[in-house]
Design an enzyme around this catalytic site. Structure first.
Site, PDB file in Angstrom:
ATOM      1  N   LYS A 164       0.669   4.995   8.337  1.00  0.00           N
ATOM      2  CA  LYS A 164       1.264   5.334   7.036  1.00  0.00           C
ATOM      3  C   LYS A 164       0.198   5.432   5.962  1.00  0.00           C
ATOM      4  O   LYS A 164       0.155   6.396   5.187  1.00  0.00           O
ATOM      5  CB  LYS A 164       2.314   4.283   6.675  1.00  0.00           C
ATOM      6  CG  LYS A 164       2.909   4.415   5.278  1.00  0.00           C
ATOM      7  CD  LYS A 164       2.256   3.485   4.256  1.00  0.00           C
ATOM      8  CE  LYS A 164       2.471   2.022   4.567  1.00  0.00           C
ATOM      9  NZ  LYS A 164       1.931   1.135   3.522  1.00  0.00           N
ATOM     10  N   THR A 212       0.873  -1.171   0.000  1.00  0.00           N
ATOM     11  CA  THR A 212       0.000   0.000   0.000  1.00  0.00           C
ATOM     12  C   THR A 212       0.909   1.219   0.000  1.00  0.00           C
ATOM     13  O   THR A 212       1.651   1.459   0.947  1.00  0.00           O
ATOM     14  CB  THR A 212      -0.915   0.020   1.225  1.00  0.00           C
ATOM     15  OG1 THR A 212      -1.766  -1.136   1.167  1.00  0.00           O
ATOM     16  CG2 THR A 212      -1.778   1.272   1.240  1.00  0.00           C
ATOM     17  N   LYS A 250      -7.197   1.457  -2.919  1.00  0.00           N
ATOM     18  CA  LYS A 250      -6.810   1.032  -1.568  1.00  0.00           C
ATOM     19  C   LYS A 250      -7.016   2.157  -0.566  1.00  0.00           C
ATOM     20  O   LYS A 250      -7.366   1.911   0.595  1.00  0.00           O
ATOM     21  CB  LYS A 250      -5.351   0.562  -1.560  1.00  0.00           C
ATOM     22  CG  LYS A 250      -4.866   0.032  -0.200  1.00  0.00           C
ATOM     23  CD  LYS A 250      -5.690  -1.164   0.290  1.00  0.00           C
ATOM     24  CE  LYS A 250      -5.296  -1.607   1.700  1.00  0.00           C
ATOM     25  NZ  LYS A 250      -3.975  -2.241   1.765  1.00  0.00           N
TER      26      LYS A 250
END
Length: 289
Positions: free
Chosen positions: A239, A96, A171
């Site tokens: 993150k 990701t 995502k």
């Protein structure tokens, strides 16, 4: 069978590479800590000393690393994949990462006659272990169709989303939905406990109704057992939320639920829980009561 290179054999990557080996693919692996690949090596994976070695030996290279800075180093660094991959190779980033970085990598790879796909996944450690990941793919559609048999060894819900960066943007949608949803799951369990209810009985009533979600069914039972081992690390979720917030701001989109979740998770990390699973948010909210 295509020779596959796999870079990053952590919680999810190890299972994903293992499925490819079981399907009969020769698999070369590299990870910064060799011990993390020991189980794969014991079952016949071939060790590589660097991404450069992976690039020179493999037809398809999959990366599953930690942060965008790691992705950039692996792909665009002097000893990286794009500099050393064989012409015609396929490079698939399943980390990701940043949609903008995915686009930059794709453009650079095209100049070298290489094809890249950004293909982040959802499903956590369970999905990886059971080969039931959701895989969101951006990049060249012809390449996606050619590599679909490889994706199908790791996941069951595999959807082509569009041009380079589209997988990562998808995502981000996934992570935004999870972020606010996890707050709700934790609050519901804490409310049940505070009200003197049996949380396990409460789950039986709510998990199959309108409140039902993957997080509720899979993470609430772990919370109740006090099992906060990572299916997905808190530090990595922070993150992801940072990437999503930055992308949303670039598009002029307000995401208050995401901003609140990021704040709570950062406070959770400050409590020493950065290496716990994302469902450890329960601890942060319980700490308030």
């Amino acid at each position: 069978m295509k020779t596959i290179g796999f870079i990053g054999t952590g919680v999810m990557g190890k299972s994903m590479a293992g499925h490819l080996m079981k399907a009969g693919h020769p698999v070369h692996v590299y990870t910064r800590t060799k011990e993390k690949a020991s189980e794969l090596l014991d079952h016949g994976a071939i060790w590589a000393d660097s991404p450069k070695d992976i690039a020179q030996d493999c037809d398809v290279i999959i990366t599953m690393v930690g942060y965008p800075k790691d992705v950039e180093e692996v792909y665009l660094g002097t000893d990286g994949l794009i500099e050393h991959a064989k012409e015609g190779s396929y490079l698939i980033d399943m980390t990701t990462s940043s949609p903008q970085l995915a686009q930059k990598i794709a453009n650079t790879a095209t100049e070298k006659n290489l094809t890249t796909l950004d293909a982040p996944v959802s499903g956590g450690d369970v999905g990886a272990r059971e080969a039931k990941l959701s895989i969101m793919v951006g990049g060249d559609e012809t390449a996606f169709n050619e590599l679909l048999p490889i994706f199908s060894k790791m996941g069951t819900n595999i959807v082509y989303q569009g041009k380079a960066g589209s997988g990562q943007h998808t995502k981000m949608c996934n992570q935004i939905a999870i972020a606010a949803g996890m707050i709700g799951v934790c609050e519901a369990i804490l409310y049940a406990e505070k009200a003197g209810l049996n949380p396990e009985t409460v789950l039986k009533s709510i998990e199959s109704g309108a409140a039902g979600s993957w997080s509720l069914s899979n993470y609430a039972p772990r919370m109740l057992k006090g099992d906060f081992a990572p299916g997905f690390y808190v530090k990595h979720f922070i993150k992801d939320m940072t990437i999503a917030l930055n992308s949303a701001e670039e598009m002029g989109l307000m995401t208050p639920g995401l901003a609140l979740a990021k704040k709570l998770y950062e406070e959770l990390a400050e409590m020493g829980e950065e290496n716990s699973g994302t469902h450890a948010l329960y601890k942060r909210l319980a700490h308030q009561i």
